[in-house]
Write a protein that holds these residues in place. Structure first.
Motif, PDB file in Angstrom:
ATOM      1  N   ARG A  39       0.869  -1.178   0.000  1.00 46.50           N
ATOM      2  CA  ARG A  39       0.000   0.000   0.000  1.00 46.50           C
ATOM      3  C   ARG A  39       0.904   1.226   0.000  1.00 46.50           C
ATOM      4  N   GLU A  41       1.041   5.589  -0.215  1.00 45.97           N
ATOM      5  CA  GLU A  41       0.362   6.887  -0.176  1.00 45.97           C
ATOM      6  C   GLU A  41       1.325   7.936  -0.732  1.00 45.97           C
ATOM      7  N   VAL A  51      -3.926   7.169  -2.550  1.00 45.69           N
ATOM      8  CA  VAL A  51      -3.485   5.891  -2.014  1.00 45.69           C
ATOM      9  C   VAL A  51      -3.697   4.820  -3.078  1.00 45.69           C
ATOM     10  N   ALA A  53      -2.895   0.446  -3.973  1.00 49.16           N
ATOM     11  CA  ALA A  53      -2.563  -0.841  -3.375  1.00 49.16           C
ATOM     12  C   ALA A  53      -2.494  -1.912  -4.451  1.00 49.16           C
TER      13      ALA A  53
END
Length: 81
Positions: A39, A41, A51, A53
């Motif tokens: 993940r 950011e 963000v 992922a």
């Protein structure tokens, strides 16, 4: 003018994934694997944060099919249980 991007956070996770039935791939039988997650950011100057992922199932023998390597060694190389 290029945008300035700053990485604010990177997180890694994993979870064991037991299979309902053994998966056969040639001479190899896989009963479980590890699923790896990442993940991230980021912040873009003047635009805000975002963000993202991703995840991937880490099946050990698919990465290195040399028959002389034991499955336990494959597991250590790829993070499998």
């Amino acid at each position: 003018m290029p945008l300035r991007v700053a990485v604010r956070d990177i997180s890694f996770f994993e979870r064991p994934v037991p299979f309902t039935k053994p998966f056969r791939f040639g001479a190899v039988v896989i009963n479980a694997a590890v699923q790896a997650f990442v993940r991230v950011e980021i912040e873009v100057d003047g635009k805000g944060t975002s963000v993202g992922a991703s995840a991937e199932l880490m099946a050990p023998k698919w990465f290195d099919k040399r028959p002389h390597l034991a499955p336990s060694r494959q597991s250590r190389n790829c993070g499998a249980p």
